[in-house]
Motif scaffolding. Structure first.
Motif, mmCIF file in Angstrom:
data_model
loop_
_atom_site.group_PDB
_atom_site.id
_atom_site.type_symbol
_atom_site.label_atom_id
_atom_site.label_comp_id
_atom_site.label_asym_id
_atom_site.label_seq_id
_atom_site.Cartn_x
_atom_site.Cartn_y
_atom_site.Cartn_z
ATOM 1 N N ILE A 72 0.867 -1.189 0.000
ATOM 2 C CA ILE A 72 0.000 0.000 0.000
ATOM 3 C C ILE A 72 0.897 1.230 0.000
ATOM 4 C CG2 ILE A 72 -0.235 -0.023 2.542
ATOM 5 C CD1 ILE A 72 -3.034 1.162 2.155
ATOM 6 N N HIS A 73 2.059 1.126 0.649
ATOM 7 C CA HIS A 73 3.026 2.227 0.689
ATOM 8 C C HIS A 73 4.093 1.991 -0.373
ATOM 9 C CE1 HIS A 73 1.903 3.652 5.011
ATOM 10 N NE2 HIS A 73 1.116 4.133 4.072
ATOM 11 N N SER A 74 4.057 2.833 -1.383
ATOM 12 C CA SER A 74 4.834 2.539 -2.587
ATOM 13 C C SER A 74 6.342 2.441 -2.399
ATOM 14 C CB SER A 74 4.472 3.556 -3.660
ATOM 15 O OG SER A 74 3.080 3.541 -3.844
ATOM 16 N N PRO A 75 6.985 3.236 -1.538
ATOM 17 C CA PRO A 75 8.433 3.041 -1.376
ATOM 18 C C PRO A 75 8.778 1.767 -0.607
ATOM 19 C CG PRO A 75 7.746 5.239 -0.673
ATOM 20 C CD PRO A 75 6.515 4.400 -0.796
ATOM 21 N N GLU A 76 7.762 1.067 -0.092
ATOM 22 C CA GLU A 76 7.988 -0.192 0.624
ATOM 23 C C GLU A 76 7.749 -1.298 -0.398
ATOM 24 O OE1 GLU A 76 5.305 0.329 3.979
ATOM 25 O OE2 GLU A 76 6.121 2.334 4.321
ATOM 26 N N THR A 77 8.864 -1.749 -1.012
ATOM 27 C CA THR A 77 8.744 -2.402 -2.321
ATOM 28 C C THR A 77 8.782 -3.922 -2.327
ATOM 29 O OG1 THR A 77 11.132 -2.071 -2.498
ATOM 30 C CG2 THR A 77 9.730 -0.480 -3.629
ATOM 31 N N ALA A 80 -0.248 10.210 -0.633
ATOM 32 C CA ALA A 80 0.903 9.331 -0.514
ATOM 33 C C ALA A 80 0.689 8.420 0.699
ATOM 34 C CB ALA A 80 2.166 10.175 -0.387
ATOM 35 N N HIS A 81 1.465 8.628 1.741
ATOM 36 C CA HIS A 81 1.458 7.773 2.928
ATOM 37 C C HIS A 81 0.064 7.672 3.569
ATOM 38 C CE1 HIS A 81 2.725 6.503 7.009
ATOM 39 N NE2 HIS A 81 3.667 5.874 6.341
ATOM 40 N N ASP A 82 -0.720 8.726 3.420
ATOM 41 C CA ASP A 82 -2.063 8.746 4.004
ATOM 42 C C ASP A 82 -3.021 7.757 3.341
ATOM 43 O OD1 ASP A 82 -1.829 10.484 6.088
ATOM 44 O OD2 ASP A 82 -3.250 11.962 5.326
ATOM 45 N N LEU A 135 1.009 -5.606 4.621
ATOM 46 C CA LEU A 135 2.474 -5.663 4.676
ATOM 47 C C LEU A 135 3.104 -4.292 4.459
ATOM 48 C CD1 LEU A 135 3.085 -8.938 2.639
ATOM 49 C CD2 LEU A 135 2.868 -8.663 5.119
ATOM 50 N N HIS A 136 3.934 -3.898 5.405
ATOM 51 C CA HIS A 136 4.676 -2.629 5.334
ATOM 52 C C HIS A 136 6.155 -2.906 5.552
ATOM 53 C CE1 HIS A 136 1.246 0.273 5.520
ATOM 54 N NE2 HIS A 136 0.650 -0.870 5.796
ATOM 55 N N GLU A 137 6.964 -1.868 5.278
ATOM 56 C CA GLU A 137 8.405 -2.000 5.473
ATOM 57 C C GLU A 137 8.947 -0.706 6.051
ATOM 58 O OE1 GLU A 137 10.037 -3.146 1.611
ATOM 59 O OE2 GLU A 137 8.286 -4.430 1.387
ATOM 60 N N SER A 138 9.569 -0.804 7.222
ATOM 61 C CA SER A 138 10.259 0.351 7.786
ATOM 62 C C SER A 138 11.181 -0.092 8.916
ATOM 63 C CB SER A 138 9.259 1.392 8.311
ATOM 64 O OG SER A 138 8.516 0.865 9.383
ATOM 65 N N TYR A 181 2.500 -6.057 9.387
ATOM 66 C CA TYR A 181 3.940 -6.258 9.537
ATOM 67 C C TYR A 181 4.678 -5.017 9.079
ATOM 68 C CZ TYR A 181 3.961 -11.457 9.878
ATOM 69 O OH TYR A 181 3.817 -12.770 10.243
ATOM 70 N N GLU A 182 5.703 -4.670 9.832
ATOM 71 C CA GLU A 182 6.751 -3.808 9.310
ATOM 72 C C GLU A 182 7.965 -4.708 9.157
ATOM 73 O OE1 GLU A 182 6.432 -0.731 8.467
ATOM 74 O OE2 GLU A 182 4.787 0.118 9.658
ATOM 75 N N THR A 183 8.389 -4.936 7.912
ATOM 76 C CA THR A 183 9.662 -5.624 7.737
ATOM 77 C C THR A 183 10.681 -4.593 7.284
ATOM 78 O OG1 THR A 183 9.130 -6.267 5.483
ATOM 79 C CG2 THR A 183 8.584 -7.842 7.220
HETATM 80 ZN ZN LIG Z 1 4.082 1.562 5.430
#
Ligand SMILES: [Zn+2]
Length: 1011
Positions: A175-180, A250-252, A283-286, A359-361
């Motif tokens: 959903i968050h594009s820079p989290e690829t 974006a993030h919103d 699924l997220h990444e940070s 998840y934040e990976t």
């Molecule tokens: Zn995210």
């Protein structure tokens, strides 16, 4: 893994034979491959090659089973999932999922809708052949568990269904594009679930339906892949930041689950609710390396079922435990995320009787393998993170994919093993939602039929319908009991009062009548929780141990939509004869016929739409209230001429606007209401917050030219082209004066283009382009904007752009400051109408509500260029030290007393009166007629908090919230609140729209105009 441990492990394996080193319970299936199934050796070798440390993988994903018939992700990617340098477009991901569908009866692909830019969204079901064949039959079973009314809340019947049903676990990626990383992980996951014959995976396949949306933000994914490709083509250069993700925000995009304004939210919600899924796992990444943040920290959302809170713990901690046994570092569940706001995508499950997970990976924002150095707090060992991440590692996309897939597979396995419990819980949560009226209450929410803002009421109800909430309408008038309001006074104070008043009776309950046609949102329905969460009030205590709320703290929709919503606890409301409503529409159209038509102004945004739609009609605004055709019209009401009745009737019906034909035009002062020519400015730093403004204007059909700060600086005569310039909030680091004016330094580095090229075919989409993102508004741009205002234009700013306009000296007699101790974190606050004759206030009531996120705090001054502190209230002026009591005058020994002249008083939101000393050669005294005009202010301190967190609210209480500052021949209209936000603030939209429609008559009704 060190050498000693490795050799011990080898020894154990040799000695144990079938022993698996994972500490399994009796009967538990080992997470290990099926030795009889061949491995895809080439693929497996690549997996090992791209995994940077042996402990960054698990026995579940360190091999790929071979298949003679089913293609691996390699056929589309050209390499394995997670390979360096490879980031597939959504289209390629879909292509692979459809190849899987063709190759195996265990996979089926569903189209679930389109994005704003027309790209497809999909959901991929993976399960056993039998389960896929019986999807519809199974859905019917799940539907009965999801709505326990269908089985008359019969637990025995539910148990039968629980025993037969196959549960659905829904996973959403990117959903968050820079989290690829998610798309490649999910491609491989689908393959494993379809192909792997290991007992561990087979159990999942046979017992559960895994549903996968590999790319949620499809528009943003394609832009991100473009940027990554650009980066690969220019490896030594800096690459552009992802200034646009989706078309609007974006993030919103992960904060839209309340308002449901974005297509991606609507499509995922429809899929989740339509499939009757039990879990939604986003699924997220940070954060390194896997943070299951749903367990998070307090405060938990107050409307969730406690059963869900337990489920979070059960699944989450098991997940940590399973991966800890694999020896994978950096897997944890507790952390600083609170689950207070229901705005997150995954939270749709929490509010619809399912289980939300997130998840934040650890992602590198692309597919490069990179050295990553962590902050001490990130690699600290804590009670909830006994095997923390390493301070410095070489990290690859494959490592990230290993973590994502391992986490998901262990979760799926645990979920499947306990599916009867989770299915029963699914039913129980739905049942308890249905029993809400007699359990914790309320019984219903009522939106009265005599609402003065039926258009806004319909907008609110339509949000609830998107949330799958059932809405009914009363067939007749009805009365309900309203409990007595509890006094806020302390019991001691009340006692004292009671003694004084001898036989003071406690206030008893009262009744309230609602007219026929009132909307009733019954709480005895399965999705009562989301309705309750959106319509109720929120209170975040300033004493809460959680000092850093993760997102907004208040959102009460009735307040933010400016419509009446009554929380009814009297269960008799459920006996009122009512019909289910399938479509909510505000009634509109023309009554009567004449040459003059009138529309009452109640600050409904549809009025602006009507103005823009009826291009040739002559529309005037009445500057005073009037009566006509037997009814009252508010100040600002429209008088329409030069339009065919048929055209007006059609448009008004469409928009839900009620029009009255007047036999004679009222004799009140009027001015024309024009469809202003609008320029809408964005920065290249962040388009996140302005995106919500664009979305609102597009939905309302308000036309505008969209341009960057760079572009506006190049237009020689802005006034020739535009009447109004909107400069909505920038947000974050991009909102400082330095960043907006100067942009990003160009003294070093390379240009960062944002335009479509063969390398980047998707970048621009339907938005904007530039050869270099870095330059800002520049001093030329500042001069252009100032000239625009001086020559008669209207510049509208909010929050950080208001601070910018004031810092640059666009308006005098007003200052913006930040609070010292004030903490208002995305809260709903009270506002008060100060100047009801200002066109900006047309249609508004004395009391209102608005979204506020820490100001800025405006203070007025009558002296040009005066610096000073925030104004403080008169109660804070104490008498000086001296003789006598607090109220006495002081004396000077040996002199007769001289009474000091009384200090002229003014309200906090007003310009302080000009002092005698300031009038001496008072060239800096701003003449009253051109002083800033306060239209709305913040409520008094005690009424400031409506919903959310307000701490230290004294600092902003009573200060101006919306100010119209004349400047040259034009105006700067400054907002301290954010009037257009996340599709949640419909009630304050008209403050902006009124400014637009009355751009050339903002001085109407100025009381000091002649001074
Ligand atoms: Zn995210």
């Amino acid at each position: 893994m060190n050498r000693v441990f490795r050799s011990k492990l080898a020894l154990l394996v040799i000695l144990g034979g079938t022993f698996a080193p994972y500490g399994l319970a009796d009967g538990e299936t080992a997470p290990a491959r099926d030795p009889k199934q061949p491995v895809d050796a080439a693929y497996t070798e690549k997996i090992h090659k791209y995994t940077t440390q042996p402990y960054f993988t698990s026995p579940l994903v360190d091999y790929l089973p071979a298949s003679k018939t089913v293609p691996t992700p390699q056929v589309v990617l050209g390499d394995v999932s997670g390979a360096p340098g490879i980031l597939p477009y959504a289209e390629d991901v879909y292509k692979y999922m459809r190849l899987l569908e063709k190759a195996t009866p265990r996979v089926k692909v569903f189209s679930i809708g389109k994005t704003e830019e027309g790209r497809e969204m999909i959901a991929v079901a993976v399960s056993s052949e039998e389960n896929i064949k019986n999807l519809e039959e199974n859905r019917a079973r799940l539907a009965r568990l999801a709505d326990p009314r269908t089985i008359k809340l019969d637990d025995a019947e539910a148990d039968k269904l629980v025993a037969q049903a196959v549960p659905i676990y829904y996973i959403t990626g990117t959903i968050h594009s820079p989290e690829t990383g998610a798309p490649t992980a999910l491609m491989e996951l689908a393959y494993r679930l379809a192909v792997d014959e290991s007992p561990y995976i087979k159990e999942i396949r046979d017992g559960t339906i895994t549903l996968i949306t590999p790319v949620v933000e499809v528009d943003g994914r394609d832009r991100m892949v473009d940027i990554y490709k650009w980066h690969l083509a220019h490896p030594k250069e800096f690459f552009p930041w992802l200034v646009y993700w989706g078309k609007y925000v974006a993030h919103d995009n992960n904060r839209d689950a309340m308002g449901v304004t974005l297509k991606l939210t609507e499509n995922v919600l429809k899929t989740y609710v339509g499939w009757k899924a039990q879990v939604l796992h986003d699924l997220h990444e940070s954060v390194p390396y896997l943070y299951d943040n749903t367990i998070g920290d307090e405060p938990y959302n107050a409307w969730i079922d406690p059963i869900l809170a337990d489920e979070w713990q059960i699944i989450g901690w098991n997940n940590v435990s399973a991966m800890t046994k694999f020896g994978m570092p950096g897997v944890f569940a507790h952390g600083d995320f609170d689950t207070w706001s229901p705005g997150y995508l995954m939270f749709m499950a929490a509010m619809h009787n399912g289980i939300s997970r997130l998840y934040e990976t650890f992602g590198n924002g692309g597919a490069d393998t990179e050295e990553r150095t962590l902050q001490p707090e990130e690699y600290a060992r804590t009670w909830y993170r006994q095997n923390p991440p390493l301070p410095k590692v070489l990290w690859s996309q494959r490592d990230n994919n290993n973590y994502e897939e391992t986490g998901l597979l262990t979760s799926l396995h645990f979920f499947n093993e306990n599916k009867r419990m989770f299915l029963k819980n699914f039913y129980l949560k739905a049942k308890r939602s249905t029993l809400k009226p007699t359990a914790e209450g309320p019984a219903a929410y009522v939106l009265p039929a005599d609402e003065p803002r039926p258009g806004l009421q319909a907008e609110l109800l339509q949000v609830l319908q998107k949330q799958a909430v059932e809405i009914s309408r009363a067939k007749s008038a009805f009365t309900v009991m309203v409990p007595a309001k509890k006094s806020k006074e302390s019991s001691a104070k009340r006692k004292e009062k009671d003694q004084k008043a001898e036989k003071a009776e406690p206030p008893g309950p009262t009744t309230r009548e609602f007219p026929a046609g009132s909307y009733i949102i019954r709480m005895d329905q399965p999705y009562s929780r989301i309705a309750d969460a959106l319509l109720d009030h929120q209170y975040w205590s300033p004493d809460d141990p959680q000092k850093t709320p993760y997102d907004d703290t208040g959102w009460t929709f009735g307040e933010l939509f400016h419509v009446q919503v009554t929380r009814v606890t009297d269960t008799k409301v459920l006996d009122v004869p009512m019909d289910r409503v399938s479509e909510v529409r505000a009634p509109g159209g023309v009554k009567g016929d004449s040459a003059v038509f009138a529309i009452n102004n109640n600050a409904e945004p549809a009025l602006a739409t009507l103005r823009y739609k009826l291009k040739d009609a002559a529309i005037d605004a009445a500057e005073e209230p009037f009566e006509g055709a037997g009814r009252k019209f508010n100040r600002g009401s429209f008088l329409i001429r030069n339009v065919s009745r048929a055209d007006l009737d059609r448009t008004a019906s469409e928009l839900g606007v009620q029009v009255t034909a007047l036999s004679i035009a009222p004799s009140v002062k009027t001015h024309p209401v024009r469809a202003a020519r609008i320029a809408f400015i964005h920065t290249w730093l962040s388009t996140q917050t302005e995106g919500w403004w664009r979305l609102a204007l597009d939905k309302l059909g308000i036309l505008y030219d969209y341009m960057s700060t760079q572009a506006v600086a190049k237009i020689p005569d802005l006034n020739a082209k535009y009447d109004v310039i909107l400069f909505p909030p920038v947000g974050g680091w991009g909102g400082s004066v330095n960043a907006i004016v100067n942009g990003v330094p160009t003294a070093w580095g390379n240009p960062l283009p944002w335009k479509n090229t063969p390398e980047t075919p998707n970048l621009v989409g339907k938005n904007d382009s530039t050869n270099d993102l870095r330059p800002g508004l520049g001093w030329d741009g500042v001069a252009r904007l100032q000239e625009f205002v001086h020559k008669g234009g209207v510049l509208l700013t909010a929050t950080d752009t208001s601070s910018l306009a004031l810092s640059l000296g666009f308006a005098d007699g007003i200052r913006a400051q930040n609070g010292n101790k004030m903490k208002i974190v995305g809260s709903v606050v009270g506002t008060r109408l100060v100047d009801d004759s200002s066109p900006i206030a047309y249609g508004y009531d004395e009391k209102g509500a608005a979204y506020c996120d820490n100001g800025p705090i405006f203070s007025l001054s009558s002296i040009a260029g005066l610096r000073g502190r925030r104004r403080i209230g008169p109660e804070m002026h104490a008498r000086p030290t001296g003789r006598g009591s607090a109220d006495d005058p002081d004396f000077t020994v040996g002199r007769t007393g001289v009474e000091a002249p009384e200090e002229p008083k003014s309200e906090i939101w007003e310009s302080p009166p000009v002092m005698d000393e300031q009038k001496r050669n008072g060239f800096r005294v701003i003449p009253p007629a051109i002083r800033p005009r306060v239209v709305f202010r913040y409520a008094d301190s005690k009424d400031l908090l409506i919903s959310g967190l307000v701490e230290g609210g004294d600092e902003i209480a009573q200060h101006p919230a919306v100010v119209d500052a004349p400047s040259g021949k034009g105006h700067v209209v400054l907002f301290s609140i954010n009037p257009v936000y996340r599709g949640e603030t419909w009630g304050t939209y008209s403050m902006v729209l009124n400014t637009i429609l009355n751009f050339d008559n903002l001085n109407a009704g100025r009381k000091d105009a002649t001074q």
